[in-house]
Scaffold this motif. Structure first.
Motif, PDB file in Angstrom:
ATOM      1  N   LEU A   2     -48.331 -27.883  15.117  1.00 50.78           N
ATOM      2  CA  LEU A   2     -48.665 -28.751  13.990  1.00 50.78           C
ATOM      3  C   LEU A   2     -47.970 -30.087  14.171  1.00 50.78           C
ATOM      4  CD1 LEU A   2     -49.840 -29.306  11.140  1.00 50.78           C
ATOM      5  CD2 LEU A   2     -47.717 -28.367  10.205  1.00 50.78           C
ATOM      6  N   LEU A   3     -48.731 -31.174  14.112  1.00 53.61           N
ATOM      7  CA  LEU A   3     -48.182 -32.529  14.155  1.00 53.61           C
ATOM      8  C   LEU A   3     -48.171 -33.073  12.738  1.00 53.61           C
ATOM      9  CD1 LEU A   3     -47.201 -35.098  15.587  1.00 53.61           C
ATOM     10  CD2 LEU A   3     -49.596 -35.711  15.914  1.00 53.61           C
ATOM     11  N   ALA A   4     -46.988 -33.218  12.164  1.00 58.30           N
ATOM     12  CA  ALA A   4     -46.879 -33.669  10.776  1.00 58.30           C
ATOM     13  C   ALA A   4     -47.189 -35.141  10.632  1.00 58.30           C
ATOM     14  CB  ALA A   4     -45.472 -33.369  10.243  1.00 58.30           C
ATOM     15  N   GLY A   5     -46.887 -35.941  11.657  1.00 58.66           N
ATOM     16  CA  GLY A   5     -47.073 -37.378  11.538  1.00 58.66           C
ATOM     17  C   GLY A   5     -46.062 -37.968  10.569  1.00 58.66           C
ATOM     18  N   ASP A   6     -46.285 -39.212  10.147  1.00 61.68           N
ATOM     19  CA  ASP A   6     -45.436 -39.817   9.106  1.00 61.68           C
ATOM     20  C   ASP A   6     -45.868 -39.231   7.766  1.00 61.68           C
ATOM     21  OD1 ASP A   6     -44.289 -41.277  11.079  1.00 61.68           O
ATOM     22  OD2 ASP A   6     -45.310 -43.150  10.614  1.00 61.68           O
ATOM     23  N   PHE A   7     -44.972 -38.525   7.085  1.00 58.74           N
ATOM     24  CA  PHE A   7     -45.387 -37.883   5.839  1.00 58.74           C
ATOM     25  C   PHE A   7     -44.205 -37.732   4.895  1.00 58.74           C
ATOM     26  CE2 PHE A   7     -43.124 -34.413   7.428  1.00 58.74           C
ATOM     27  CZ  PHE A   7     -43.152 -33.329   6.566  1.00 58.74           C
ATOM     28  N   ARG A   8     -44.519 -37.608   3.613  1.00 60.26           N
ATOM     29  CA  ARG A   8     -43.538 -37.322   2.575  1.00 60.26           C
ATOM     30  C   ARG A   8     -43.888 -35.955   1.996  1.00 60.26           C
ATOM     31  NH1 ARG A   8     -39.758 -40.658  -0.565  1.00 60.26           N
ATOM     32  NH2 ARG A   8     -38.263 -39.058  -1.211  1.00 60.26           N
ATOM     33  N   TYR A   9     -43.030 -34.992   2.246  1.00 62.91           N
ATOM     34  CA  TYR A   9     -43.314 -33.620   1.823  1.00 62.91           C
ATOM     35  C   TYR A   9     -43.217 -33.479   0.312  1.00 62.91           C
ATOM     36  CZ  TYR A   9     -42.551 -28.698   0.833  1.00 62.91           C
ATOM     37  OH  TYR A   9     -42.626 -27.440   0.299  1.00 62.91           O
ATOM     38  N   THR A  10     -44.175 -32.719  -0.244  1.00 60.22           N
ATOM     39  CA  THR A  10     -44.128 -32.305  -1.647  1.00 60.22           C
ATOM     40  C   THR A  10     -44.466 -30.817  -1.699  1.00 60.22           C
ATOM     41  OG1 THR A  10     -46.464 -32.790  -2.061  1.00 60.22           O
ATOM     42  CG2 THR A  10     -44.892 -34.583  -2.421  1.00 60.22           C
ATOM     43  N   SER A  11     -44.003 -30.165  -2.742  1.00 64.54           N
ATOM     44  CA  SER A  11     -44.252 -28.724  -2.873  1.00 64.54           C
ATOM     45  C   SER A  11     -45.737 -28.418  -3.017  1.00 64.54           C
ATOM     46  CB  SER A  11     -43.486 -28.178  -4.083  1.00 64.54           C
ATOM     47  OG  SER A  11     -43.859 -28.881  -5.261  1.00 64.54           O
ATOM     48  N   ALA A  12     -46.554 -29.417  -3.409  1.00 64.47           N
ATOM     49  CA  ALA A  12     -47.992 -29.200  -3.547  1.00 64.47           C
ATOM     50  C   ALA A  12     -48.649 -28.883  -2.216  1.00 64.47           C
ATOM     51  CB  ALA A  12     -48.645 -30.428  -4.176  1.00 64.47           C
ATOM     52  N   MET A  13     -48.000 -29.240  -1.101  1.00 64.71           N
ATOM     53  CA  MET A  13     -48.569 -28.971   0.217  1.00 64.71           C
ATOM     54  C   MET A  13     -48.663 -27.474   0.508  1.00 64.71           C
ATOM     55  SD  MET A  13     -46.828 -31.930   2.586  1.00 64.71           S
ATOM     56  CE  MET A  13     -47.097 -33.665   2.231  1.00 64.71           C
ATOM     57  N   ARG A  14     -47.912 -26.682  -0.201  1.00 62.37           N
ATOM     58  CA  ARG A  14     -47.957 -25.237   0.037  1.00 62.37           C
ATOM     59  C   ARG A  14     -49.310 -24.644  -0.328  1.00 62.37           C
ATOM     60  NH1 ARG A  14     -42.096 -22.608  -1.462  1.00 62.37           N
ATOM     61  NH2 ARG A  14     -40.795 -24.209  -0.473  1.00 62.37           N
ATOM     62  N   GLY A  15     -50.071 -25.346  -1.135  1.00 66.77           N
ATOM     63  CA  GLY A  15     -51.388 -24.858  -1.510  1.00 66.77           C
ATOM     64  C   GLY A  15     -52.492 -25.288  -0.567  1.00 66.77           C
ATOM     65  N   GLU A  16     -52.158 -26.035   0.475  1.00 70.31           N
ATOM     66  CA  GLU A  16     -53.173 -26.481   1.441  1.00 70.31           C
ATOM     67  C   GLU A  16     -53.704 -25.293   2.244  1.00 70.31           C
ATOM     68  OE1 GLU A  16     -54.614 -29.313   1.920  1.00 70.31           O
ATOM     69  OE2 GLU A  16     -53.464 -30.490   0.474  1.00 70.31           O
ATOM     70  N   PRO A  17     -55.030 -25.066   2.242  1.00 61.74           N
ATOM     71  CA  PRO A  17     -55.587 -23.926   2.997  1.00 61.74           C
ATOM     72  C   PRO A  17     -55.279 -23.996   4.491  1.00 61.74           C
ATOM     73  CG  PRO A  17     -57.211 -24.855   1.483  1.00 61.74           C
ATOM     74  CD  PRO A  17     -56.062 -25.802   1.487  1.00 61.74           C
ATOM     75  N   ALA A  18     -55.194 -25.224   5.041  1.00 60.71           N
ATOM     76  CA  ALA A  18     -54.945 -25.354   6.480  1.00 60.71           C
ATOM     77  C   ALA A  18     -53.530 -24.941   6.858  1.00 60.71           C
ATOM     78  CB  ALA A  18     -55.191 -26.794   6.918  1.00 60.71           C
ATOM     79  N   LEU A  19     -52.615 -24.896   5.888  1.00 55.07           N
ATOM     80  CA  LEU A  19     -51.223 -24.560   6.176  1.00 55.07           C
ATOM     81  C   LEU A  19     -50.817 -23.186   5.647  1.00 55.07           C
ATOM     82  CD1 LEU A  19     -49.493 -27.996   5.361  1.00 55.07           C
ATOM     83  CD2 LEU A  19     -50.112 -27.088   7.601  1.00 55.07           C
ATOM     84  N   ARG A  20     -51.489 -22.726   4.640  1.00 56.97           N
ATOM     85  CA  ARG A  20     -51.076 -21.480   3.991  1.00 56.97           C
ATOM     86  C   ARG A  20     -51.287 -20.274   4.906  1.00 56.97           C
ATOM     87  NH1 ARG A  20     -53.737 -22.125  -0.535  1.00 56.97           N
ATOM     88  NH2 ARG A  20     -55.563 -20.930   0.142  1.00 56.97           N
ATOM     89  N   GLY A  21     -50.218 -19.507   5.131  1.00 55.85           N
ATOM     90  CA  GLY A  21     -50.306 -18.296   5.936  1.00 55.85           C
ATOM     91  C   GLY A  21     -50.429 -18.525   7.432  1.00 55.85           C
ATOM     92  N   ARG A  22     -50.111 -19.716   7.903  1.00 59.96           N
ATOM     93  CA  ARG A  22     -50.240 -20.033   9.329  1.00 59.96           C
ATOM     94  C   ARG A  22     -48.985 -19.643  10.103  1.00 59.96           C
ATOM     95  NH1 ARG A  22     -55.146 -21.700  11.779  1.00 59.96           N
ATOM     96  NH2 ARG A  22     -56.392 -22.773  10.211  1.00 59.96           N
ATOM     97  N   HIS A  23     -49.200 -19.255  11.352  1.00 59.30           N
ATOM     98  CA  HIS A  23     -48.083 -19.057  12.289  1.00 59.30           C
ATOM     99  C   HIS A  23     -48.008 -20.298  13.173  1.00 59.30           C
ATOM    100  CE1 HIS A  23     -45.354 -17.298  15.236  1.00 59.30           C
ATOM    101  NE2 HIS A  23     -46.206 -17.690  16.170  1.00 59.30           N
TER     102      HIS A  23
END
Length: 353
Positions: free
Chosen positions: A1-22
């Protein structure tokens, strides 16, 4: 996973592309990966900026931003104070492409908050702005800055994640390894306790062998090279302001001049060669007739390349294109002003019906 320039928020946990990924490898934005450099949230930093503006009710406000980023701050301040944010025409088009709220305008004086390039936030510009009207500058950045004017106010607003946010992000994602994307930043030690112990399942990346170029493709490529050379040379000769070029581009330039030298390998190295049998003398009289309207020193330079083996279908007969193919030792004998004039004349003739 390449995060790039980003500001993390807890709302990202609901992203389907990230949820449950290894995640085997996480390429992490480590701009603010410093435990001793805490950052407030963007909402809190926006309130700090609004507090500074309220403390100067009769001042115009100038906000220094980069080409991208801080758009949310500008929108929030425009909504907070019910004013337009004045930007340049190209930035206004950019805001429209980003489909941001309609709070931006390119009309000077329409609003008392203005967004400018961060490089304009300096002592001299602040002094000139304050001559016209009392003005303060806000510099939204999470990096340490040196304040050069009492009316420059740094605000710890950043679109990069803070150290605590990075830890929370890695702890939730649990990758097998973390790779920082900012050079020189070794922050993996901070995240060791959050990493997954599962083995990494990395793909076997095999570099494909280059496909041999056919003879027809080689001829087509070589036939196009002189035209590209001509356009590049003319483009580089025109003033374009400050341009930052990568080392790769400098390499390309040197290769272009190398190609020019190869094209001229059958020509004499000196523009004033007097050896018998030298190709410089071939067509000398023709060169005089063709260049009778030019200055003498330029004519001598043109005669040195009158026999350049350039295909006629790619180079119209004329002096400017020959000048562009002149070896470097001949180019040095002529000023850049003459060169620019010849290039402009060449393209002017090329655009005529």
């Amino acid at each position: 996973l390449l995060a790039g320039d980003f500001r993390y928020t807890s709302a990202m946990r609901g992203e389907p592309a990230l949820r449950g990924r290894h995640i085997d490898r996480l390429y992490l934005d480590n701009t603010h990966c410093h435990p001793q450099r805490p950052l407030p949230s963007r909402q809190r930093a926006t309130r700090q900026a609004a507090h500074v503006i309220r403390a100067h009710p009769r001042h115009h406000v100038v906000i220094g931003v980069y080409s991208l980023g801080k758009e949310t701050l500008l929108v929030d301040l425009a909504m907070e104070f019910s004013t337009w944010v004045v930007v340049s025409p190209w930035r206004l088009e950019q805001m429209r492409l980003l489909e941001l709220p309609d709070v931006f305008t390119a009309e000077e004086g329409a609003g008392w908050i203005r967004a400018v390039d961060v490089a304009e936030i300096r002592w001299d510009t602040l002094a000139s702005w304050n001559v016209l009207h009392p003005t303060i500058a806000i510099l939204p950045t999470g990096r340490p800055v040196k304040v050069t004017h009492p009316k420059i106010h740094p605000i710890p607003y950043s679109d990069h994640s803070s150290f605590s946010e990075l830890c929370e992000f890695v702890k939730w994602l649990k990758p097998c390894s973390v790779i920082p994307i900012v050079r020189g930043g070794m922050c993996q030690a901070y995240f060791q306790k959050y990493l997954s112990s599962a083995p990494q399942a990395l793909p076997d990346l095999k570099i494909p062998k280059p496909v041999p170029e056919s003879v027809q493709q080689q001829r087509k490529r070589k036939a196009q090279e002189p035209t590209c050379l001509l356009k590049r040379a003319a483009w580089h000769s025109m003033p374009r302001g400050v341009v930052y070029e990568s080392p790769e581009e400098h390499t390309e330039k040197s290769e272009e001049f190398t190609d020019v030298k190869v094209l001229q390998q059958n020509c004499c190295e000196s523009a004033f060669c007097s050896k018998d049998g030298c190709t410089c003398h071939t067509g000398k009289e023709e060169g005089k007739e063709e260049l009778s309207g030019e200055q003498p020193d330029v004519a001598r330079a043109g005669s040195a390349v009158s026999q350049a083996p350039a295909p006629s279908e790619h180079f119209p007969t004329g002096f400017a294109e020959q000048y562009l193919l002149t070896p470097l030792n001949v180019l040095k004998q002529n000023s850049s002003q003459k060169f620019d004039k010849l290039v402009e004349d060449f393209f002017r003739r090329g655009e005529a019906p």
